[in-house]
Enzyme design. Structure first.
Site, PDB file in Angstrom:
ATOM      1  N   HIS A 125       0.809  -1.215   0.000  1.00 41.08           N
ATOM      2  CA  HIS A 125       0.000   0.000   0.000  1.00 41.08           C
ATOM      3  C   HIS A 125       0.847   1.272   0.000  1.00 41.08           C
ATOM      4  CE1 HIS A 125       0.525  -0.234   4.484  1.00 41.08           C
ATOM      5  NE2 HIS A 125       0.538   1.081   4.363  1.00 41.08           N
ATOM      6  N   ASP A 155       0.414  -7.650   1.459  1.00 43.52           N
ATOM      7  CA  ASP A 155       0.784  -6.245   1.635  1.00 43.52           C
ATOM      8  C   ASP A 155       2.295  -6.065   1.603  1.00 43.52           C
ATOM      9  OD1 ASP A 155       0.253  -3.548   1.831  1.00 43.52           O
ATOM     10  OD2 ASP A 155       0.203  -3.526   4.009  1.00 43.52           O
ATOM     11  N   SER A 231       4.833   2.470   7.917  1.00 45.93           N
ATOM     12  CA  SER A 231       4.510   1.330   7.064  1.00 45.93           C
ATOM     13  C   SER A 231       5.683   0.990   6.151  1.00 45.93           C
ATOM     14  CB  SER A 231       3.275   1.641   6.209  1.00 45.93           C
ATOM     15  OG  SER A 231       2.134   1.762   7.009  1.00 45.93           O
TER      16      SER A 231
END
Length: 483
Positions: A125, A155, A231
């Site tokens: 993402h 992911d 992230s």
């Protein structure tokens, strides 16, 4: 007061406390003294010493953690009627002549260098859909990157840096060796403030719920502060080895509440190896089963002493489990010695293993422990899917059909027992007569259809009143129309 400080230091450092603290210098008869600590920094040699400061670990690991900045060009319509000749004719004075506007979206995240030649792993993402990727190292060097591998389900993504060489890297630790309570550091770029390090412990393992919307798999849970921008960053152990890639937080406010999740290093390793073999997405071993977690009530019904494993509810005829001798009613307990209690755990364990290998499955049947060896391979794409959309002269225009096979079952997450001809799309005349996407076409005018070729031929040949037998959500029914 001295006793409290000395106790705190000893709790944090044990033997290191005795080695680094100078004797207390008394001040009169009050008992007040000053603890003199050697200011020289040395590489810690024991676990007790390393807990005095995380600085040696950070110095080792941080250079391999990068900041990732992405740009994406987004087209936005200037009006809801732009591009429609009819509405533009009447509403052209109310909206600008420009039909669309371009807007650049910027985002930030983190990544980890795993190969000195410029292989960076991050979250899917973070880089998905990016038109431009800029990677900035801790020493402020900048590289342009391109995505060479992307897997939305896990992911994870792999980015290749252009013209990169001799970069600092992190080694991977077997994430199965982690235990709850292990110390970890999270390194990333939260809120774009620059590289930041937070500390915590492993507060949970094999988390599958609440970690991330969409996707699947198991996650390492940590209370090390993880915020937006973290992230794709590194979760490292006290030896500076990568144990996970930070991917999400569980928060109502959007900030860290002490519940963060990381993708385990074992899956990261599989992704990087797949990228090195030229693959662009992760191909997971197909097991072809439908199962249910054995809870207390089910364990009692099965005569088990304690809840454990996964009850097999259904198996595809081509499932490698079926080939190994397993059947409905068996309880899978482990794969290659690692216990599994949910389908997510089983899928994750299988996903970390390369295709072409074999795995040992432990299971229970009639209170007897058994074992079987299964081949790890992708879902078979046989019979050929033969996807086609019927045209004007083929009986029911707008109907898109496909043969159901294991690969389609895996792709669309269909019931493993499904077979036959599936309706993938329904437009125009096909939709008007009542056929819907997801229907299974069983018969045309009473004649069974077992393939797309048979269905297309039967629909083309029929005339007059036509009756289709379909199955929708497990129920059978009929659609009638006149041709």
């Amino acid at each position: 007061m001295i006793a409290k400080h000395a106790l705190f230091a000893c709790v944090m450092g044990l033997t290191a406390c005795a080695a680094s603290a100078a004797p207390v210098a008394p001040n009169g008869d009050t008992g007040v003294g000053v603890i003199r600590v050697n200011a020289e920094r040395v590489v810690p040699e024991t676990r007790a010493e390393i807990t005095l400061s995380f600085a040696p670990v950070v110095k080792q690991a941080a250079p391999a953690v990068v900041n990732i900045y992405t740009k994406k060009v987004v087209e936005r319509r200037a009006s809801p009627f732009a591009g429609d000749p009819f509405f533009e004719r009447f509403f052209s004075d109310m909206f600008p002549a420009q039909r669309s506007r371009r807007r650049i979206e910027n985002s930030l995240g983190s990544g980890v260098i795993l190969d000195s030649g410029g292989i960076v792993v991050s979250n899917h993402h973070v880089v998905a859909g990016a038109d431009e990727i800029t990677v900035v190292l801790q020493d402020r060097r900048e590289f342009q990157g391109r995505v060479i591998f992307a897997d939305e389900d896990s992911d994870l993504a792999v980015v290749q840096l252009d013209e990169a060489a001799d970069l600092p890297t992190l080694s991977l630790r077997d994430s199965d060796t982690l235990e709850v309570g292990d110390l970890v550091l999270a390194i990333g770029n939260p809120f774009g403030v620059g590289q930041t390090v937070t500390s915590g412990i492993v507060s949970g393992l094999a988390r599958s719920g609440g970690a991330r919307r969409g996707g699947s798999g198991l996650f390492i849970q940590t209370d090390a502060a993880i915020n937006p921008g973290n992230s794709g960053g590194a979760l490292v152990d006290m030896e500076g080895r990568l144990v996970g890639v930070n991917t999400a937080i569980l928060s109502r406010s959007g900030g860290s509440n002490g519940i963060g999740f990381a993708v385990p290093a074992n899956l990261v390793a599989r992704v990087v190896n797949s990228a090195g073999q030229g693959q662009t997405e992760l191909v997971r071993p197909w097991l072809g089963l439908d199962g249910q977690t054995v809870d207390g009530e089910l364990a009692s019904a099965l005569g088990l002493l304690a809840p454990m494993g996964i009850l097999i509810k259904d198996l595809h005829p081509e499932s490698p489990l079926a080939a190994a001798g397993l059947k409905r009613g068996d309880v899978i307990t482990d794969i290659d010695g690692a216990a599994v209690n949910t389908l997510q755990e089983l899928d994750f364990r299988a996903s970390t293993k390369p295709l072409g290998n074999r795995a040992e499955i432990g299971y229970l049947r009639d209170d007897t422990e058994r074992a079987g060896s299964i081949a790890l391979s992708a879902a078979p794409d046989t019979p050929p899917p033969d996807r086609r959309t019927l045209g004007r002269d083929e009986g029911l225009p707008g109907l898109t059909l496909v043969n159901v096979n294991p690969a389609l079952i895996d792709e669309l997450d269909l019931p493993v027992s499904m077979s036959g001809v599936l309706v993938l799309g329904s437009k125009g005349p096909a939709r008007r007569v009542g056929v819907r996407s997801g229907d299974l076409l069983r018969r045309v005018d009473g004649s069974p259809v077992r393939s797309v070729a048979e269905a297309a031929a039967a629909l083309t040949e029929t005339r007059g009143d036509v009756v289709l037998d379909i199955e929708r959500n497990g129920r059978t029914g009929q659609v009638r129309y006149r041709r």
